[in-house]
Design an enzyme around this catalytic site. Structure first.
Site, PDB file in Angstrom:
ATOM      1  N   CYS A   1       0.890  -1.192   0.000  1.00 56.68           N
ATOM      2  CA  CYS A   1       0.000   0.000   0.000  1.00 56.68           C
ATOM      3  C   CYS A   1       0.906   1.213   0.000  1.00 56.68           C
ATOM      4  CB  CYS A   1      -0.903   0.012   1.221  1.00 56.68           C
ATOM      5  SG  CYS A   1      -1.656  -1.565   1.627  1.00 56.68           S
TER       6      CYS A   1
ATOM      7  N   GLY B   1       1.294   4.337  -1.510  1.00 50.47           N
ATOM      8  CA  GLY B   1       1.086   5.778  -1.546  1.00 50.47           C
ATOM      9  C   GLY B   1       1.062   6.403  -0.165  1.00 50.47           C
ATOM     10  N   PRO B   2       1.572   7.634  -0.056  1.00 51.83           N
ATOM     11  CA  PRO B   2       2.124   8.505  -1.111  1.00 51.83           C
ATOM     12  C   PRO B   2       3.607   8.283  -1.397  1.00 51.83           C
ATOM     13  CG  PRO B   2       1.985   9.732   0.925  1.00 51.83           C
ATOM     14  CD  PRO B   2       1.413   8.371   1.213  1.00 51.83           C
ATOM     15  N   GLY B   3       4.268   7.330  -0.705  1.00 54.94           N
ATOM     16  CA  GLY B   3       5.615   6.966  -1.124  1.00 54.94           C
ATOM     17  C   GLY B   3       6.735   7.196  -0.138  1.00 54.94           C
TER      18      GLY B   3
ATOM     19  N   GLU C   1       0.006   0.460  -5.506  1.00 55.85           N
ATOM     20  CA  GLU C   1      -0.904   1.484  -4.979  1.00 55.85           C
ATOM     21  C   GLU C   1      -2.194   1.445  -5.802  1.00 55.85           C
ATOM     22  OE1 GLU C   1      -3.117   4.125  -3.408  1.00 55.85           O
ATOM     23  OE2 GLU C   1      -1.235   3.591  -2.409  1.00 55.85           O
TER      24      GLU C   1
ATOM     25  N   ASP D   1      -4.645  -3.438  -6.869  1.00 58.68           N
ATOM     26  CA  ASP D   1      -5.247  -3.720  -5.568  1.00 58.68           C
ATOM     27  C   ASP D   1      -4.335  -4.661  -4.795  1.00 58.68           C
ATOM     28  OD1 ASP D   1      -6.801  -4.507  -3.398  1.00 58.68           O
ATOM     29  OD2 ASP D   1      -8.661  -4.505  -4.550  1.00 58.68           O
TER      30      ASP D   1
ATOM     31  N   CYS E   1      -0.844   3.701  11.322  1.00 61.14           N
ATOM     32  CA  CYS E   1      -0.657   4.948  12.055  1.00 61.14           C
ATOM     33  C   CYS E   1      -1.829   5.125  13.016  1.00 61.14           C
ATOM     34  CB  CYS E   1      -0.556   6.133  11.098  1.00 61.14           C
ATOM     35  SG  CYS E   1      -0.029   7.642  11.944  1.00 61.14           S
TER      36      CYS E   1
END
Length: 483
Positions: free
Chosen positions: A290, A292-294, A315, A341, A412
């Site tokens: 997963c 993004g954003p990198g 992503e 996905d 997070c």
């Protein structure tokens, strides 16, 4: 708590010129536009604000003022609405949303910033007249003049005098369900629930800007220093980290060229813990499921390149995949960025990878310092709606990793339903599919990356905390697929 400092916030000093305050300055206009975009358009303040600052050519003290005003209102919204409920003679829901935002801005200046009372009132009235008209301006004037008679401590003594969850929610400006979820997370991860108020204060303290020096491209020593534009000190935890004391990190050459990135130290620790885990056998193909954003992908790709390995970054959203490509642009070697996905990778490429990161979509309750609007935007239902996705992504990762390889599950958020329970269910579900998984001693791996980091162990996993570590509340658990 001291008067004129709300819920642990630290405000920049701001002198106000002694005039009639009839002209609306650009700093306050920008703050208002950010609040309206967040409220009316479901925008994210951290995306809207920088664009507006650039468009209005605000920098230095003006940019700092606009930032503190916008973010301070978003952080303190729960407190300010409780005060307004005693100051306004009608339900807030009956007021125009723009009027409520102007009132919140006025309260923040009166109670949490070093703006003289007469300036806070007059500039708020001028703003209301400019954007809303004369009638609303009169209401703003009356309400803020009434509010200016007391400091924050005196108001809180009236609206939140005790230690109940109701009072804590008002005093520290967190929805009650978030407050309770954080208390349970502290308990579940081995901390004293009495730390809750320290955690809530930390959520309301603006986060320092941290930089990640990408291995092989830059080092923290390259970044540390002081010039006319900014001052950068050493990081606290991650060996890749530096700390922006003051200034715009975008003016740093290493950031402009992609050799260093703005990234919280907690996120850096997650990527480095995965990179430091022991794998059995080859170590050539890494996967960010997963991506993004990198940010984590860039740190992993640079680390992998230094070891002769490659990273595949997946992503699901095309525009976020483009952000990943930009983040990896400075990393030498081949990095494969795919739009797809992550839940399908385990089926499409079973056993193909040696290291896999699942940085799962979550409520973001561990990053309220950076995204204060999340506390008002998220609901308890989000915990349930995200749960299937988190489990499916981790299941895909456990299928995509080869026997002997390692998966890092990260969020997070410290909330139990997004951390330990996801891992527990994924391990059980894998066993039913005939995939044997063992939990690694993640704190022991962390000790190799960051020796002596205190209070981070959460059983076999690692849980970081804003009030303890000064990072986002990142959670990471390492799992090995058993050969």
């Amino acid at each position: 708590m001291t008067g004129r400092t709300i819920q642990g916030q630290n405000s920049p000093r701001r002198g106000v010129k002694q005039d009639r305050f009839t002209r609306v300055d650009e700093s306050r206009k920008v703050a208002y536009e950010v609040l309206r975009a967040v409220s009316a358009d479901d925008a994210y303040a951290n995306l809207v604000l920088p664009k507006l600052l650039r468009a209005r050519k605000l920098n230095g003290r003006d940019a700092a003022f606009a930032t503190e005003l916008a973010y301070g209102v978003l952080r303190g919204q729960g407190t300010y609405d409780a005060l307004l409920a005693t100051l306004v003679d009608r339900p807030l829901a009956d007021l125009d949303a723009g009027v409520v935002d102007v009132l919140r801005m006025g309260l923040h200046q009166l109670l949490a910033m070093r703006v003289p009372d007469h300036a806070a009132v007059a500039t708020s009235v001028a703003l209301a007249r400019n954007v809303l008209g004369g009638g609303p301006a009169g209401l703003v004037n009356a309400v803020l003049r009434k509010a200016s008679g007391r400091d924050l401590d005196q108001w809180l003594a009236e609206v939140a005098p005790g230690d109940s969850d109701d009072d804590l929610a008002v005093r520290y400006s967190h929805p009650q369900w978030v407050l309770r979820s954080l208390r349970e997370a502290l308990r579940a991860h081995g901390h004293d629930p009495a730390e809750l108020e320290d955690l809530l204060r930390a959520d309301n303290t603006p986060a320092h800007v941290a930089l990640a020096a990408l291995p092989g491209l830059a080092s923290p020593d390259d970044l540390v220093g002081r010039d006319a534009h900014l001052e950068i000190g050493t990081g606290r935890w991650a060996p890749t980290a530096a700390h922006v004391v003051h200034g715009d990190p975008g003016k740093l050459a290493a950031v402009r060229t992609g050799r260093a990135r703005v990234q919280d130290e907690g996120s850096q620790v997650v990527a480095l813990v995965l990179a430091a885990a022991d794998v059995e056998g080859r170590d050539e193909r890494w996967l960010d499921l997963c991506a993004g954003p990198g940010g984590k992908a860039a740190l992993l790709a640079a680390t992998a390149a230094g070891r002769g390995a490659t990273l595949t970054a997946v992503e699901v959203a095309g525009h976020r995949a483009e952000l990943v490509r930009q983040a990896l642009s400075a990393v030498p070697g081949l990095a494969d960025v795919r739009v797809g996905d992550g839940r399908e990778v385990g089926t499409d490429e079973p056993g193909a990878y040696d290291r896999v990161l699942v940085d799962a979509p979550c409520t973001g309750l561990g990053a309220l310092r950076r995204r204060p609007e999340a506390r008002w935007r998220r609901t308890p239902a989000d915990l349930g709606s995200l749960a299937p996705l988190q489990r499916e992504l981790l299941a895909s990762a456990l299928d995509a990793v080869r026997p002997g390889g390692v998966v890092a599950y990260a969020t997070c958020s410290p909330v139990l339903s997004e951390t330990r329970l996801v891992v527990d269910d994924a391990v059980k579900a894998a066993a039913k599919r005939g995939v044997e998984v063992e939990r690694l001693d993640t704190p022991a791996v962390l000790e190799r990356v960051v020796p002596g980091m205190p209070s981070a162990a959460a059983g076999a996993a690692v849980q970081l905390w804003p009030h303890t570590h000064g990072t986002d509340a990142m959670h990471v658990a390492l799992l090995r697929r058993v050969s």
